[in-house]
Structures are given as structure tokens and as C-alpha cells.
Design an enzyme around this catalytic site. Structure first.
Site, PDB file in Angstrom:
ATOM      1  N   ASP A 161       0.815  -1.211   0.000  1.00 33.28           N
ATOM      2  CA  ASP A 161       0.000   0.000   0.000  1.00 33.28           C
ATOM      3  C   ASP A 161       0.848   1.260   0.000  1.00 33.28           C
ATOM      4  OD1 ASP A 161      -2.469  -1.095  -0.153  1.00 33.28           O
ATOM      5  OD2 ASP A 161      -3.025  -0.811   1.942  1.00 33.28           O
ATOM      6  N   LYS A 214      -3.592   3.412  -2.323  1.00 32.93           N
ATOM      7  CA  LYS A 214      -4.813   4.207  -2.437  1.00 32.93           C
ATOM      8  C   LYS A 214      -4.652   5.482  -1.610  1.00 32.93           C
ATOM      9  CE  LYS A 214      -7.680   0.969  -1.110  1.00 32.93           C
ATOM     10  NZ  LYS A 214      -8.952   0.295  -0.769  1.00 32.93           N
ATOM     11  N   MET A 265      -7.451   9.427   8.944  1.00 30.84           N
ATOM     12  CA  MET A 265      -7.968   9.870   7.633  1.00 30.84           C
ATOM     13  C   MET A 265      -8.972  11.007   7.794  1.00 30.84           C
ATOM     14  SD  MET A 265      -8.561   6.079   5.987  1.00 30.84           S
ATOM     15  CE  MET A 265      -9.641   5.595   7.350  1.00 30.84           C
TER      16      MET A 265
END
Length: 507
Positions: free
Chosen positions: A35, A57, A172
Site C-alpha cells: 500500500d 490508495k 484519515m
């Protein structure tokens, strides 16, 4: 035959925070799917023949959709491959590891979870903020900050969350910071509650911003702080001024370029990283073994006939013993020869092959080898000198003047490495580099060639740090102004010299 998929927590950023089992999975994997938040240095432990697949991502920028990743893991597992799926932090803390596991289960592909160090705890810790503290915070919660702010009904129970948990860690959540702050204050959290944002936590480029719920949005906008960052809300944030440690390191906030060959750079890089530096590896050189001709092989066969063997570098040690091993021999082939090593690093490399040097000069340069051997050798003695293809002739010329027989075994050559050229040029153009380090004359000349006609212009705002006067002299002859010269001719000495320059302390 069905393989197996390991869903691995790659940790919060610092590659060293991977678990032992996580590293073992990387080392044994046929395929690694990694990732955006998995540190690329983790891939250094992989097998040379491993298949690497990037599935990163970022917000609104997906290399692969989640369903594509699920299908990929299933396909590789069904091919009989051992798959290491590297996910930032812990795979089951907002890592969608459960979704990937469900897809594997439905496809009857075996899997295992390998928990990792999670960023909502680790990033605050590296900022000097404990998520719990006796008599201050007895509970904490990890909350997603990635919720769509346009939803008519929030999936987060703000009314209960705002006041029932001492420390709140949002992941996030930078783009939704205003919504988070507004909801916490709306449902009872004091506007003066301390808030910290920890960007790139645990990495040398870590940034920390401390504010309050009332002012955090404007402070973040003013600082232009971007994702990825952990948001910490609670009184524990006030402990940072007492417990701050990571960004107190001597070289924290400094970006340093290492130009030496990759095969030699790891120890140097680690020493800089341990002092808090952000290291850009931009190898300007690489080394390659030279073909051994009949005369070279004759010397190798008769290596036990020499009274002294002189190694001028760690690379020379490795290439020499690799060649010796290919002939079915080991350190015993040296017989009773006395061994001289230029420098402690060369001495350490010799120790890896069971050899303790008899002679290590005080100063790690060719002239000092001559001085050291002058009181040891006698007329008629034989000396074997292990050198690269291109080397100064100081040692053989001086020894022959002493009526000593000198044979030279050239084991390797240095060539230009262009693989990091673009990264180096971009870093210099962006003004991101505080120091560029040169550990040999060849790193100087090859780096300048990589940078081309604009080399001096690109380097004018970057400090130049060199090992010893010979490397520094080469750099000065090329028009560079030298800021740091290590008085001890080792990478450890160069690290100390850079620290002294940063702190303003003389060595």
C-alpha cells in the site's frame, strides 16, 4: 495447489516497527502487494525474485479499486503463491483487512492476519503524546475521519463520543477536520480542548501541530498541513512539551543525501536515520567484480606465500573472499600472513570472514598505511595489495622504494549509477536537501556528472559534507565549497561532523 495470503500490518511508517512475523512473511513471499502507507524499505527484505505489486490508495487517487485488490489476492493465492499483503498500520484498524479476508474465505484461499503497530497509537507516541495517562486519560477511541460530510445522518455517535472518551484519535480526517471539530464542540467537548495533528508520524519527515478545537481548523490552514495525519483530541496533548523526544534528535528535520554505492550505504543510512535525519539514497556509484585472469588466479592460489596482505576497502574484502570461496577456499588460505586494513569499516568487514586485522593505521588513508608498514616490513618481504581497478599508487610506490615485493590484485571496479538521477535532481530543484555527502572522490565526480552542466547551480544551496581531505580536495577542484570535512575518515565520523555543524559545536 493453493497458496496462502498473509494480511500484514506494515506499521505506522518507520520500517523498523514491523513485527518479527511480518518481516518473516516478507522474506518468504512469492508476491508482495503493498500500500501507499507501507514504507518501501520493507521491500529490501524481499527475495530477489519476488513479484512486487503496488496497490496504493490515496484520497481520490486509487491505483486499484478494493474489489480489484480482492480479486488479485484470490488469484495469486489460487496460483499456489505465498502472498504478503502489506497494509499500513494494522490490517484490521480501518485497513479493510476484514473485507480482503472475507473474499479469500469465500474463494477458499487460506489466509492469516499478522497484526501491526497501529498509527493512532504510534504516531502520537512519536510526538510525545500518550493516548492514556494515569489520572488524566483512562480511555481512548480510534475513529474514522473519512466519513462523507454530506451524509444526512452520520454513522458516528457524536453525542456519546464527544464527552465519554478521554482521548480521541481520528484517522484519515484532515479533509473533514472542520466537521470533526464542530461536532465535538456541538455535543459538549470544550472549545479549549487541546488538539494535535501528527503528519507522517514515526518518519523523519514527521510534522506536529498543536492547537485547540476552537482554532485548529484555521491553524491547519495557515500551516498548510496536509494528509496523511492522525488527529489527537484530549488533555494528553498537553504532555507533548514534557515528553517530546523524536523531533529532539540531533538531525531531525534535516534531509541528507547519501551518494555512496547501495552495497555500502546501509550502515551510513542507519546512522543518519538514528539521529533523526531524512535520508535520500541517491547512489552515484556502483561496484562490479572484475574478471580474474590467469595471473590473478595464480596470486589467489598462492595467497599464503605473502607476508602481508593489505585491504584498502570493505568492498575489496567482500570481493576477495567471494573469489576465494568460488575456488573452494576460506580464510585459512591466508596462512600466516599479517593483515592490514585501511579503517575500522574495512576491519569490521574482515571480521565477518573470521579475520582480525593485525594493523589498522591511525589515519584511514594510503599514506598512513605506508607509515604503519614502514616499521613492520623488511627488504625482500612480499606484500599483496587488494585494490579496485582505479586507485592511487601511493602504497605500492612507497613499498617498492623500501625494496619490498608488491603484487596488486584488482578485485572490482567502480561505475556510475544512474538509477537515482531523477530523484536527486528533483530533490535539489525543490530545495529539499540540507546536506549532500561524499565518501570518496568517485562519489564526487560521478554525482557531478549525473547533475550535468547545472551541477554547481543545483548544489549552491546545499551544504557539502566530505569524508577526509582527499575527498574534499576532489570536491574543491570541481568548484564546490566544502562545509563539513570529517576529521575521522569513516561514515561514523562524518555523521558526527554533520551533527557538530548542525548544533554549532566544534569537534
Amino acid at each position: 495447489m493453493t497458496g496462502k495470503v498473509y494480511l500484514i500490518g506494515a506499521g505506522p511508517g518507520d520500517a523498523k516497527l514491523i513485527t518479527v512475523k511480518g518481516r518473516e512473511c516478507i522474506e518468504n513471499a512469492d508476491v508482495i502487494v503493498y500500500d501507499y502507507l507501507a514504507d518501501v524499505h520493507l521491500l529490501e527484505w524481499a527475495r530477489p525474485d519476488v513479484e512486487l505489486i503496488y496497490a496504493g490508495k490515496q484520497c481520490r487517487d486509487h491505483t486499484m479499486h478494493q474489489w480489484e485488490i480482492n480479486e488479485l489476492l484470490v488469484a495469486k493465492g489460487k496460483e499456489g503463491k505465498i502472498v504478503a499483503r502489506l497494509k499500513g498500520g494494522d490490517p484490521l484498524v480501518f485497513g479493510r483487512g476484514g473485507e480482503e479476508a472475507m473474499a479469500l474465505r469465500e474463494a477458499k484461499v487460506p489466509f492469516e492476519f499478522v497484526p501491526g503497530v497501529t498509527s493512532p497509537i504510534a504516531a502520537p507516541a512519536y510526538a510525545g503524546i500518550p493516548v492514556t495517562q494515569r489520572a488524566m486519560a483512562t480511555s481512548f477511541a480510534v475513529v474514522t475521519g473519512h466519513e462523507d460530510p454530506t451524509k444526512s445522518v452520520s454513522g458516528i455517535h457524536w453525542e456519546g463520543l464527544a464527552t465519554s472518551v478521554d482521548t480521541l484519535c481520528f484517522v484519515m480526517g484532515v479533509t473533514n477536520l472542520k466537521m470533526i471539530a464542530d461536532n465535538l464542540m456541538k455535543y459538549g467537548r470544550s472549545a479549549s480542548t487541546p488538539v494535535a495533528l501528527v503528519r507522517w508520524g514515526t518518519k523523519p519527515i514527521q510534522e506536529v501541530l498543536v492547537s485547540t478545537l476552537e482554532h485548529v481548523v484555521e491553524d491547519v490552514e495557515k500551516a498548510q498541513l496536509k494528509a496523511p495525519a492522525i488527529i489527537v483530541v484530549g488533555d494528553v496533548v498537553n504532555l507533548r512539551h514534557q515528553l517530546q523526544w523524536f523531533d529532539n534528535k540531533s538531525l531531525f528535520g534535516k534531509t541528507i543525501v547519501v551518494t555512496r554505492a547501495r552495497s555500502q550505504a546501509s550502515r551510513f543510512r542507519e546512522a543518519l536515520v538514528n539521529e533523526g535525519a531524512n535520508v535520500i539514497e541517491a547512489a552515484a556509484i556502483k561496484t562490479l567484480a572484475l574478471e580474474l585472469f590467469d595471473e590473478d588466479k595464480r596470486i589467489m592460489e598462492q595467497v599464503d606465500t605473502y607476508k602481508y596482505i593489505v585491504f584498502t576497502s570493505g568492498e575489496g574484502v567482500r570481493y576477495f573472499f567471494n573469489a576465494l570461496s568460488a575456488m573452494g577456499k576460506d580464510a585459512r588460505a591466508l596462512g600466516y600472513a599479517k593483515v592490514c586494513a585501511i579503517g575500522s569499516a574495512t576491519g569490521r568487514e574482515l571480521s565477518n570472514f573470521g579475520i582480525i586485522p593485525d594493523i589498522i593505521p591511525v589515519d584511514y588513508k594510503a599514506e598512513s598505511v605506508v607509515d604503519a608498514l614502514e616499521h613492520q616490513v623488511s627488504s625482500g618481504d612480499s606484500v599483496l595489495l587488494i585494490q579496485p581497478k582505479k586507485a592511487r599508487d601511493v602504497i605500492p610506490r612507497a613499498l617498492r622504494h623500501m625494496d619490498v615485493q608488491v603484487d596488486i590484485l584488482r578485485m572490482y571496479e567502480t561505475q556510475q549509477d544512474t538509477t537515482q538521477q531523477e530523484a536527486l535532481v528533483n530533490a535539489l530543484i525543490n530545495g529539499d536537501v540540507d546536506y549532500i555527502t561524499f565518501t570518496s572522490s568517485s562519489t564526487v565526480t560521478n554525482t557531478l556528472q549525473l547533475l550535468g552542466d547545472n551541477a554547481l547551480e543545483l548544489l549552491k544551496h546545499t551544504k557539502i559534507a566530505c569524508i577526509g581531505p582527499i575527498t574534499a580536495a576532489t570536491a574543491m577542484s570541481e568548484g564546490l565549497e566544502i562545509d563539513v570535512i570529517s576529521p575521522i575518515y569513516t561514515t561514523e565520523g562524518l555523521v558526527d561532523a554533520i551533527i557538530a555543524d548542525v548544533t554549532g559545536e566544534s569537534q
